[in-house]
Write an enzyme that holds these catalytic residues in place. Structure first.
Site, PDB file in Angstrom:
ATOM      1  CG  MET A  44      -1.965  -0.973   0.914  1.00 50.80           C
ATOM      2  SD  MET A  44      -2.539  -1.567   2.927  1.00 50.80           S
ATOM      3  CE  MET A  44      -0.984  -2.333   3.776  1.00 50.80           C
TER       4      MET A  44
ATOM      5  CD  GLN B 131      -7.078   4.497   0.763  1.00 50.16           C
ATOM      6  OE1 GLN B 131      -6.637   4.212   0.026  1.00 50.16           O
ATOM      7  NE2 GLN B 131      -5.964   4.041   1.773  1.00 50.16           N
TER       8      GLN B 131
ATOM      9  CB  THR C  99       0.585   2.208   4.713  1.00 44.81           C
ATOM     10  OG1 THR C  99      -0.665   2.938   4.509  1.00 44.81           O
ATOM     11  CG2 THR C  99      -0.705   1.060   5.483  1.00 44.81           C
ATOM     12  CG  ASN C 100       1.717   7.119   7.780  1.00 46.12           C
ATOM     13  OD1 ASN C 100       2.443   8.074   8.973  1.00 46.12           O
ATOM     14  ND2 ASN C 100       3.306   7.034   6.253  1.00 46.12           N
ATOM     15  CB  THR C 101      -3.838   5.948   5.249  1.00 46.04           C
ATOM     16  OG1 THR C 101      -3.274   7.517   3.962  1.00 46.04           O
ATOM     17  CG2 THR C 101      -4.921   6.021   4.398  1.00 46.04           C
TER      18      THR C 101
ATOM     19  CB  CYS D 282       2.200   9.625   2.739  1.00 46.78           C
ATOM     20  SG  CYS D 282       1.970   8.922   1.329  1.00 46.78           S
ATOM     21  CB  THR D 283       5.030   4.608   3.509  1.00 43.94           C
ATOM     22  OG1 THR D 283       3.881   4.506   2.521  1.00 43.94           O
ATOM     23  CG2 THR D 283       4.828   4.287   4.563  1.00 43.94           C
ATOM     24  CD  GLU D 284       3.467   5.389  -1.184  1.00 40.57           C
ATOM     25  OE1 GLU D 284       3.008   4.118  -1.033  1.00 40.57           O
ATOM     26  OE2 GLU D 284       2.664   6.332  -0.140  1.00 40.57           O
TER      27      GLU D 284
END
Length: 229
Positions: free
Chosen positions: A10, A52, A83-85, A196-198
């Site tokens: 994700m 989501q 993932t954060n979300t 956010c991991t990206e």
């Protein structure tokens, strides 16, 4: 060494970043050919993204809880969500397993407080910036979270989903992130969370006018601390 259980996918780009950070950290601490003992279960991000968009967080939580249970059966000593979300469903994951769930927000908040900061800007997906789960958990650590204005939240979110999760890196988008961070600093933010991991695929600490707290790196470091404890 304890075995780290990772729920990834994700996106897979961010999961690869977790894997790199964890193993580089283990090698730096232990030297030689050492790397982490880990197990990763990856989900299909397209399926999670559909949930989501539909606001079906219950179904998404059930899907990730099954992944957590799979990791526990496979021998993971503790579990992390890459993932954060999707930490919005952390409670469902925690209740699905007997082994510890290592919460990303706790690792991030503790680093912010250790730096003596109490007011922090947040760049993340729209879900993370606008829903209560992230802000409330940070507040429990004594940290106030400030998010960009609505138009900038939309831009930050769109860059994540339409570019970064697809491996697209654009200079124009980097400038947008820099502009938003400068605005947050002017609003009194003492630091900036890359939530956010990206995001760290696009910007780093040099792009922010205030200290940066990279949630991905901080979470990965906590996982290594526990692996080697």
């Amino acid at each position: 060494m304890r075995t780290i259980g990772l729920i990834g996918g994700m996106s897979w780009e961010s999961s690869a970043e977790y894997y790199r950070l964890i193993n580089e950290d283990v090698r730096a601490r232990l030297g030689g050919q050492h790397n982490a003992h880990s197990i990763m279960v990856t989900v299909d991000f397209a399926e999670i993204e559909d949930m989501q968009r539909a606001g079906d967080w219950e179904a998404a939580g059930e899907r990730l809880a099954r992944a957590a249970a799979t990791l526990e059966r496979a021998g993971a000593d503790y579990i992390a969500l890459c993932t954060n979300t999707m930490h919005v469903v952390a409670d469902q994951l925690e209740s699905a397993v007997a082994v510890p769930f290592i919460h990303l927000v706790d690792a991030t908040a503790e680093s912010v407080r250790a730096a003596g900061l109490t007011r922090i800007g947040l760049l993340a997906t729209r879900f993370t910036m606008e829903m209560d789960f992230y802000r409330e958990r940070m507040a429990a650590h004594g940290v106030e979270v400030v998010v960009p204005i609505e138009a900038d939240r939309t831009r930050i979110h769109d860059i994540i989903y339409n570019e970064l999760t697809l491996g697209v890196l654009r200079d124009e988008s980097r400038e947008e992130y820099r502009r938003v961070m400068a605005d947050l600093a002017e609003r009194g933010c003492q630091g900036m969370i890359y939530g956010c991991t990206e995001i760290t695929l696009l910007v780093d600490a040099t792009d922010s006018p205030v200290p940066v707290f990279d949630s991905t790196r901080l979470h990965a470091e906590r996982l290594v601390d526990l692996a080697l404890a």
